[in-house]
Design a protein around this motif. Structure first.
Motif, PDB file in Angstrom:
ATOM      1  N   UNK A  76       0.915  -1.149  -0.060  1.00  0.00           N
ATOM      2  CA  UNK A  76       0.179  -0.042   0.134  1.00  0.00           C
ATOM      3  C   UNK A  76       1.004   1.178   0.179  1.00  0.00           C
ATOM      4  N   UNK A  77       0.611   2.108  -0.810  1.00  0.00           N
ATOM      5  CA  UNK A  77       1.737   3.214  -0.990  1.00  0.00           C
ATOM      6  C   UNK A  77       0.855   4.544  -1.233  1.00  0.00           C
ATOM      7  N   UNK A  78       1.288   5.720  -0.477  1.00  0.00           N
ATOM      8  CA  UNK A  78       0.542   6.826  -0.796  1.00  0.00           C
ATOM      9  C   UNK A  78       1.322   7.378  -1.960  1.00  0.00           C
ATOM     10  N   UNK A  79       0.519   8.176  -2.892  1.00  0.00           N
ATOM     11  CA  UNK A  79       0.959   8.834  -4.069  1.00  0.00           C
ATOM     12  C   UNK A  79       0.892  10.265  -4.011  1.00  0.00           C
ATOM     13  N   UNK A  80       1.941  11.050  -4.438  1.00  0.00           N
ATOM     14  CA  UNK A  80       2.203  12.501  -4.242  1.00  0.00           C
ATOM     15  C   UNK A  80       0.953  13.059  -5.060  1.00  0.00           C
ATOM     16  N   UNK A  81       0.234  13.873  -4.233  1.00  0.00           N
ATOM     17  CA  UNK A  81      -0.908  14.668  -4.859  1.00  0.00           C
ATOM     18  C   UNK A  81      -0.547  15.610  -5.829  1.00  0.00           C
ATOM     19  N   UNK A  82       0.663  15.965  -5.961  1.00  0.00           N
ATOM     20  CA  UNK A  82       1.057  16.949  -6.890  1.00  0.00           C
ATOM     21  C   UNK A  82       1.157  16.414  -8.331  1.00  0.00           C
ATOM     22  N   UNK A  83       1.401  15.078  -8.421  1.00  0.00           N
ATOM     23  CA  UNK A  83       1.265  14.386  -9.694  1.00  0.00           C
ATOM     24  C   UNK A  83       0.099  14.025 -10.206  1.00  0.00           C
ATOM     25  N   UNK A  84      -0.159  14.286 -11.495  1.00  0.00           N
ATOM     26  CA  UNK A  84      -1.346  13.980 -12.401  1.00  0.00           C
ATOM     27  C   UNK A  84      -1.540  12.300 -12.396  1.00  0.00           C
ATOM     28  N   UNK A  85      -2.675  11.962 -12.797  1.00  0.00           N
ATOM     29  CA  UNK A  85      -3.102  10.378 -12.678  1.00  0.00           C
ATOM     30  C   UNK A  85      -1.952   9.711 -13.610  1.00  0.00           C
ATOM     31  N   UNK A  86      -1.889  10.198 -14.925  1.00  0.00           N
ATOM     32  CA  UNK A  86      -0.726   9.508 -15.656  1.00  0.00           C
ATOM     33  C   UNK A  86       0.791   9.514 -15.180  1.00  0.00           C
ATOM     34  N   UNK A  87       0.950  10.354 -14.609  1.00  0.00           N
ATOM     35  CA  UNK A  87       2.144  10.455 -13.895  1.00  0.00           C
ATOM     36  C   UNK A  87       2.221   9.420 -12.680  1.00  0.00           C
ATOM     37  N   UNK A  88       1.081   9.150 -12.011  1.00  0.00           N
ATOM     38  CA  UNK A  88       1.107   8.221 -10.838  1.00  0.00           C
ATOM     39  C   UNK A  88       1.228   6.792 -11.512  1.00  0.00           C
ATOM     40  N   UNK A  89       0.783   6.409 -12.700  1.00  0.00           N
ATOM     41  CA  UNK A  89       0.734   5.145 -13.469  1.00  0.00           C
ATOM     42  C   UNK A  89       2.148   5.183 -13.908  1.00  0.00           C
ATOM     43  N   UNK A  90       2.779   5.897 -14.353  1.00  0.00           N
ATOM     44  CA  UNK A  90       4.145   5.943 -14.746  1.00  0.00           C
ATOM     45  C   UNK A  90       5.054   5.690 -13.849  1.00  0.00           C
ATOM     46  N   UNK A  91       4.864   6.294 -12.661  1.00  0.00           N
ATOM     47  CA  UNK A  91       5.758   6.158 -11.256  1.00  0.00           C
ATOM     48  C   UNK A  91       5.515   4.646 -10.823  1.00  0.00           C
ATOM     49  N   UNK A  92       4.304   4.164 -10.725  1.00  0.00           N
ATOM     50  CA  UNK A  92       3.973   2.644 -10.235  1.00  0.00           C
ATOM     51  C   UNK A  92       4.423   1.772 -11.036  1.00  0.00           C
ATOM     52  N   UNK A  93       4.554   2.147 -12.351  1.00  0.00           N
ATOM     53  CA  UNK A  93       5.139   1.124 -13.480  1.00  0.00           C
ATOM     54  C   UNK A  93       6.569   1.049 -13.502  1.00  0.00           C
ATOM     55  N   UNK A  94       7.205   1.862 -13.255  1.00  0.00           N
ATOM     56  CA  UNK A  94       8.605   1.883 -12.991  1.00  0.00           C
ATOM     57  C   UNK A  94       8.735   1.312 -11.686  1.00  0.00           C
ATOM     58  N   UNK A  95       8.263   1.506 -10.520  1.00  0.00           N
ATOM     59  CA  UNK A  95       8.346   0.919  -9.194  1.00  0.00           C
ATOM     60  C   UNK A  95       8.219  -0.532  -9.243  1.00  0.00           C
ATOM     61  N   UNK A  96       7.180  -0.933  -9.945  1.00  0.00           N
ATOM     62  CA  UNK A  96       6.965  -2.613 -10.124  1.00  0.00           C
ATOM     63  C   UNK A  96       7.947  -3.157 -10.990  1.00  0.00           C
ATOM     64  N   UNK A  97       8.566  -2.497 -12.049  1.00  0.00           N
ATOM     65  CA  UNK A  97       9.442  -3.080 -12.660  1.00  0.00           C
ATOM     66  C   UNK A  97      10.705  -3.203 -11.932  1.00  0.00           C
ATOM     67  N   UNK A  98      11.182  -2.488 -11.083  1.00  0.00           N
ATOM     68  CA  UNK A  98      12.452  -2.292 -10.309  1.00  0.00           C
ATOM     69  C   UNK A  98      12.504  -3.211  -9.028  1.00  0.00           C
ATOM     70  N   UNK A  99      11.266  -3.408  -8.419  1.00  0.00           N
ATOM     71  CA  UNK A  99      11.072  -3.996  -7.057  1.00  0.00           C
ATOM     72  C   UNK A  99      10.443  -5.342  -7.344  1.00  0.00           C
ATOM     73  N   UNK A 100       9.561  -5.580  -8.298  1.00  0.00           N
ATOM     74  CA  UNK A 100       8.918  -6.945  -8.465  1.00  0.00           C
ATOM     75  C   UNK A 100       8.980  -7.351  -9.881  1.00  0.00           C
ATOM     76  N   UNK A 101      10.328  -7.523 -10.282  1.00  0.00           N
ATOM     77  CA  UNK A 101      10.590  -7.916 -11.748  1.00  0.00           C
ATOM     78  C   UNK A 101      10.239  -9.383 -11.815  1.00  0.00           C
ATOM     79  N   UNK A 102       9.024  -9.572 -12.955  1.00  0.00           N
ATOM     80  CA  UNK A 102       8.616 -10.741 -13.237  1.00  0.00           C
ATOM     81  C   UNK A 102       7.497 -11.324 -12.656  1.00  0.00           C
ATOM     82  N   UNK A 103       7.473 -10.597 -11.266  1.00  0.00           N
ATOM     83  CA  UNK A 103       6.157 -11.254 -10.598  1.00  0.00           C
ATOM     84  C   UNK A 103       4.840 -10.946 -10.946  1.00  0.00           C
ATOM     85  N   UNK A 104       3.901 -11.904 -10.997  1.00  0.00           N
ATOM     86  CA  UNK A 104       2.422 -11.506 -11.260  1.00  0.00           C
ATOM     87  C   UNK A 104       1.898 -10.615 -10.122  1.00  0.00           C
ATOM     88  N   UNK A 105       1.491  -9.393 -10.861  1.00  0.00           N
ATOM     89  CA  UNK A 105       0.791  -8.422  -9.978  1.00  0.00           C
ATOM     90  C   UNK A 105      -0.530  -7.688 -10.626  1.00  0.00           C
TER      91      UNK A 105
END
Length: 238
Positions: A76-105
């Protein structure tokens, strides 16, 4: 205002399907009042037999995961309110790729309105499996069996959390918390925002202020207009 939060929890066998429906605002969780706060959903790295259907994957985890085993883990992650929704998605995609590589999510972004102050509170839920597909074709029932190190094709997918010392897992969590803070700050800076987050506790940062008290909806309803105004002022100046 950007604020830091990351927590991780596990869900036992029999809980995954229902929780996935909750974060995706589906089924009984799909009432209009709930669906209004759903901003986006996404999934990835599912095995071939799931056919791109996360609900099927979690249903099979509930049915076939070992007794008393974790069917899923969730960040569970708080997201920066300053960022727009599409930026939130890009932020999460990069985080998942780095921290959960290859894992079903499966992830979902929610943006409810705070009970006090009419402020949006964007946050994300990331459900993931520790059973990382390894290229071996398996049926759903075999996928969740115990891993066979001698003959991997005869067992299930290996859980990368299995057999590791608690201290190692704790260090991994500390590292993940720091990575999440650093990535948020990179996105905030890249998008022209001065706000920054810090994953460290007040004590570790040398700040003597006590942790903020969580009031909850019931506590907020009991507050007088004067108390609400005072509380909002303290939050704005924090």
């Amino acid at each position: 205002m950007a604020s830091y939060h990351l927590s991780i929890k596990s869900g036992k066998r029999g809980k995954a399907t229902e929780h996935a429906a909750y974060i995706a605002r589906e089924g009984k969780h799909g009432r209009a009042a709930k669906r209004e706060d759903l901003i986006a959903t996404e999934h990835g790295n599912l095995p071939d037999w799931a056919d791109g259907n996360p609900a099927l994957f979690w249903n099979m985890a509930d049915e076939h995961e070992r007794k008393n085993g974790a069917a899923y883990r969730e960040l569970e992650l708080a997201l920066p309110a300053e960022l727009r929704p599409e930026q939130h998605i890009a932020l999460l995609q990069e985080f998942v790729e780095a921290e959960l590589p290859g894992k079903p999510y499966q992830l979902a972004i929610h943006e409810p309105i705070a009970a006090l102050g009419e402020v949006k509170q964007p946050h994300a839920h990331i459900m993931f499996s520790d059973r990382k597909p390894d290229g071996i074709e398996r049926t759903p029932s075999q996928h969740f069996k115990r891993y066979n190190p001698t003959n991997p094709e005869l067992g299930g997918c290996k859980k990368d959390s299995g057999g590791r010392e608690p201290g190692v897992l704790k260090n991994e969590l500390v590292s993940r918390r720091e990575s999440w803070a650093n990535l948020q700050n990179q996105f905030l800076e890249a998008n022209g925002h001065a706000a920054r987050v810090d994953h460290r506790s007040n004590k570790d940062r040398g700040i003597e202020a006590p942790p903020e008290r969580h009031l909850g909806p019931v506590g907020i309803k009991k507050m007088s207009p004067e108390e609400r105004s005072e509380y909002q002022g303290k939050r704005r100046s924090a």
